[in-house]
Design an enzyme around this catalytic site. Structure first.
Site, PDB file in Angstrom:
ATOM      1  N   CYS A 163      18.230   7.672   2.422  1.00  0.00           N
ATOM      2  CA  CYS A 163      18.805   8.521   3.480  1.00  0.00           C
ATOM      3  C   CYS A 163      19.805   9.530   2.922  1.00  0.00           C
ATOM      4  O   CYS A 163      19.940  10.639   3.465  1.00  0.00           O
ATOM      5  CB  CYS A 163      19.539   7.675   4.509  1.00  0.00           C
ATOM      6  SG  CYS A 163      18.543   6.450   5.377  1.00  0.00           S
ATOM      7  N   SER A 164      20.510   9.171   1.877  1.00  0.00           N
ATOM      8  CA  SER A 164      21.584  10.026   1.343  1.00  0.00           C
ATOM      9  C   SER A 164      21.063  11.066   0.361  1.00  0.00           C
ATOM     10  O   SER A 164      21.846  11.886  -0.122  1.00  0.00           O
ATOM     11  CB  SER A 164      22.647   9.156   0.654  1.00  0.00           C
ATOM     12  OG  SER A 164      22.150   8.623  -0.567  1.00  0.00           O
TER      13      SER A 164
END
Length: 326
Positions: free
Chosen positions: A319-320
């Site tokens: 996600c990052s």
């Protein structure tokens, strides 16, 4: 032109990774989340094969902390990033032959849940400064809501992509048409629900990931106490009925933080040029998850990095991050 979104295992030029920077957003877990994201960045950088790592911090103070935590070859940059989830706020880079272009999709804070300064601009900023032509698109799509095999097949969830809090005027056929036009997706595997209590409304990168052409990896429930056992089984059945080859990954199982079941998942791994970084949580299936990925990607080193503090922010390493394909 026949633009196509490449599979994550295709060679990368670089990767952008968001660095936790806001005490207001993260609270007490901030420092450990910073350490865990730095460990993720270091693991990708140390693996080599030419993948440059850009760690994006949201303040001068956070940039100083990041610089102290990462290897000297990791590029730390200070920008107004919003929160760290560049998979969703960053551009998706597509390619046609030698031509690469950045697709800048709309973003509305995961259906209006969050609004951080920088979330709407960071994707365009990073892509433009990297020299890409940026194409702004007029509909909402988060990178974590789709996963592709690089040959025109993608997977998503009904839970997220058909949620009326994203694109209420677009039905299933319209979304499929836009994915075809904007990312070169010719076939779309619709899975059902995402993980319990996932505030993204069920992003695919917590549920199912492609590990080869037409080959998808799905968790196997950890028993009746696993809050997502039925979701995993439904996803497996849908993928097999669609004609995908399915491999199974151990589930984290029931994982509780601050008295609430949270969507801890090994599926939020990042596939780099030479390493796969998988989030681990200090539970019984950590080693089995690492071993599963090692068997599927024998040409890459699989590195497990603790991610429990990152999870308090709502996501994990995939996600990052947002990769830039060669």
């Amino acid at each position: 032109m026949a633009f196509r979104m490449l599979a994550e295992w295709a060679p990368h030029e670089s990767v952008w990774i968001g660095f936790p920077s806001s005490v207001k957003a993260w609270g007490e877990p901030l420092h450990r989340a910073q350490q865990q994201i730095a460990a993720f960045a270091n693991a990708v950088h140390a693996s080599g094969r030419g993948e440059r790592v850009h760690l994006i911090a949201g303040s001068a103070e956070a940039a100083t902390i990041a610089t102290d935590l990462v290897d000297s070859g990791v590029h730390v940059e200070q920008r107004q990033i919003g929160d760290i989830w560049l998979r969703d706020t960053g551009c998706i880079i597509v390619r046609d032959g030698n031509l690469r272009i950045a697709r800048d999709f709309g973003f509305n804070g995961w259906g209006g849940r969050f609004d951080y300064p920088g979330d709407l601009t960071i994707g365009h900023e990073l892509a433009a400064e990297a020299g890409f032509e940026v194409k702004k698109l007029d509909w909402i799509l988060e990178g974590g809501s789709i996963d592709v095999d690089g040959e025109g097949l993608a997977a998503t969830t009904v839970d997220c992509l058909l949620n009326p809090n994203r694109n209420p005027a677009l039905n299933k056929e319209a979304i499929e048409a836009r994915l075809r036009d904007d990312l070169g997706i010719q076939r779309l595997l619709w899975l059902g629900d995402g993980l319990a209590n996932d505030h993204t409304d069920g992003h695919i990168d917590n549920l199912a990931r492609f590990v080869g052409v037409n080959h998808i990896l799905i968790p196997q429930g950890a028993g009746p106490n696993d809050p997502n056992e039925a979701v995993f089984e439904d996803a497996r059945k849908r993928a097999e009925a669609f004609g995908c080859r399915v491999s199974l990954m151990p589930s984290v199982g029931r994982f509780v933080q601050d008295g609430e079941v949270v969507p801890a998942s090994y599926m939020n791994f990042y596939i780099g040029n030479a390493a796969i970084v998988v989030p681990i949580y200090g539970v019984g299936n950590d080693d089995a998850a690492i071993a599963t990925l090692a068997s599927l990607f024998p040409d890459r080193q699989v590195v497990g990095v603790m991610a429990d503090a990152v999870l308090t922010g709502g996501g994990s390493f995939h996600c990052s991050s947002q990769q830039v394909p060669i």
